[in-house]
Design an enzyme around this catalytic site. Sequence first.
Site, PDB file in Angstrom:
ATOM      1  N   SER A  39       0.862  -1.556  -0.328  1.00  0.00           N
ATOM      2  CA  SER A  39       0.098  -0.472  -0.046  1.00  0.00           C
ATOM      3  C   SER A  39       0.929   0.560  -0.376  1.00  0.00           C
ATOM      4  O   SER A  39       1.433   1.318  -0.815  1.00  0.00           O
ATOM      5  CB  SER A  39      -0.882  -0.441   1.467  1.00  0.00           C
ATOM      6  OG  SER A  39      -1.948   0.627   0.827  1.00  0.00           O
ATOM      7  N   ASP A  77      -0.761   1.478  -4.475  1.00  0.00           N
ATOM      8  CA  ASP A  77      -2.010   0.134  -4.810  1.00  0.00           C
ATOM      9  C   ASP A  77      -3.735   0.657  -5.365  1.00  0.00           C
ATOM     10  O   ASP A  77      -3.896  -0.322  -5.527  1.00  0.00           O
ATOM     11  CB  ASP A  77      -2.065  -0.853  -4.030  1.00  0.00           C
ATOM     12  CG  ASP A  77      -2.916  -0.605  -2.550  1.00  0.00           C
ATOM     13  OD1 ASP A  77      -3.057   0.113  -2.182  1.00  0.00           O
ATOM     14  OD2 ASP A  77      -3.894  -1.819  -2.455  1.00  0.00           O
ATOM     15  N   ASP A 129      -5.709   2.008  -4.507  1.00  0.00           N
ATOM     16  CA  ASP A 129      -7.115   1.725  -3.391  1.00  0.00           C
ATOM     17  C   ASP A 129      -7.981   2.764  -2.646  1.00  0.00           C
ATOM     18  O   ASP A 129      -8.837   2.865  -2.025  1.00  0.00           O
ATOM     19  CB  ASP A 129      -7.389   1.057  -2.887  1.00  0.00           C
ATOM     20  CG  ASP A 129      -6.781   0.914  -1.285  1.00  0.00           C
ATOM     21  OD1 ASP A 129      -5.589   1.547  -0.897  1.00  0.00           O
ATOM     22  OD2 ASP A 129      -6.533  -0.632  -0.801  1.00  0.00           O
TER      23      ASP A 129
END
Length: 495
Positions: free
Chosen positions: A113, A258, A260
């Site tokens: 992340s 990533d 998101d």
Amino acid sequence: MAGIGIHELMIECGVAFGTSGARGEVVAMTDRVCYGYTQGFLTYLAEQGEFGADRRVAIAGDLRPSTPRILAACARAIRDLGGVPVFCGYVPTPALALFSFAEGIPSLMVTGSHIPADRNGIKFYRPTGEVLKVDEAGISRQIVSFPADAFTDAGALAQDEVLPPITDVEAAYAQRYIDHFGSGALTGMRIGVYQHSAVGRDLLAAVLSALGAEITLLGRSETFVPVDTEALRPQDIELAREWTENGEFDAIVSTDGDSDRPLLSDARGSWLRGDVLGILCAAGIGATSVVTPISSNTALEMSGKFLRCRRTRIGSPYVIAAMSEEQLVGSSIVCGYEANGGFLLGTDIAGANGSVTRALPTRDAFLPLLVVLANRDLSIAQQLEKLPQRYTFSDRIAPFPPGMSERLFELLKAGEEEDQLALQTQLFGHFAGEARSIDLTDGVRATFLSGLVVHLRGSGNAPELRCYTEGDTEVIAKEANRLALDQVQSMFSEA
């Protein structure tokens, strides 16, 4: 080699395993560890009847240097259990999730992340959704074994694992938003795309272009940049201001590593907080029930825009569980968001031209960005002006070892509520005033008579202490955060 339990493997290697998946330092995430965790996940799914006849497992990753190696170790574990790895390439986490949910197969995403490149992780998905707290114990009790002579003493695979050809999952993910908003939804908008090393950098640019926006690519990096949407680096703040100085852009957009978690700035280069972006998106889709962690901005409730608002512990599994409960009580449009901006869609919603956009109950960056950009009646600044003026700010102390975190929270939670309030006033009263209420849902969150909020919480992803503050102005929230962290640091420097 004899089998080993996942719990024992976790202690042995020091790589934490929970509902957020596995995450740790790259040097500790050896091929053996990644292989073992993947096997533990899949054997648990086999117990649940979710790794059966099909045997396919979708895998993808972000752009960190260690990701291809970890993907190869995961693919080997899948094959050794009789599974078939479906390699989806280097794509946004929600694009992988959308594909795997549609296909009804398990999946895993190799990503750390927003954390630096010296760390990485693996996020696991069941065929129907994220791994939740109820699954964590089941995975941890699995016994895994390793093939003879497969690993060196250093935990590396004895031979390279070749990943299969890429299965495209990006096209369907992009089409989801093109269909929802309509091809001309952003015509006439000038948008800068801060690419850095986000795995979805090119896909985001392509979707914006397909919706009619005029885009400019900015800040692309071939080395990994740890962009944290909750605690932006000073250089990211300065870059947005520089890019918007001459008035070329209506907005700047970006995501974390990533892709998101979203980042959106207004025309002046001011980045929106993720929890404020979440409110705007929830209102934009007409949500009736909104779920968000305790750390998010209280403008959600103060806005009066939603029939039901729910607060949870921090982490998407808690948000998803509460969203499911909201669906059971009959709410028509259920969504959730986190303070980092990741948006979770719990129910189907109507799109342009009679289209239906299916639920996607995992963190997504594209939907909140596009909902706010597609509001052509109001600029981003005007949308913000219509919300109650409450401001949040977050920062952290890093490193902040787990043992130190345990001592801090033992102190803050000691005694009855009146004792806890008295301690909050003692620690933070010099800038916040008297503490009037305290919430122990996740960490310690104190609200003061002045209206200030100070929320301390240990991070579940890294050895650090998070501090969230809220006040009536951005300056007040930011200064309160600095003073709160200074106070915590002084406590331990004197110890």
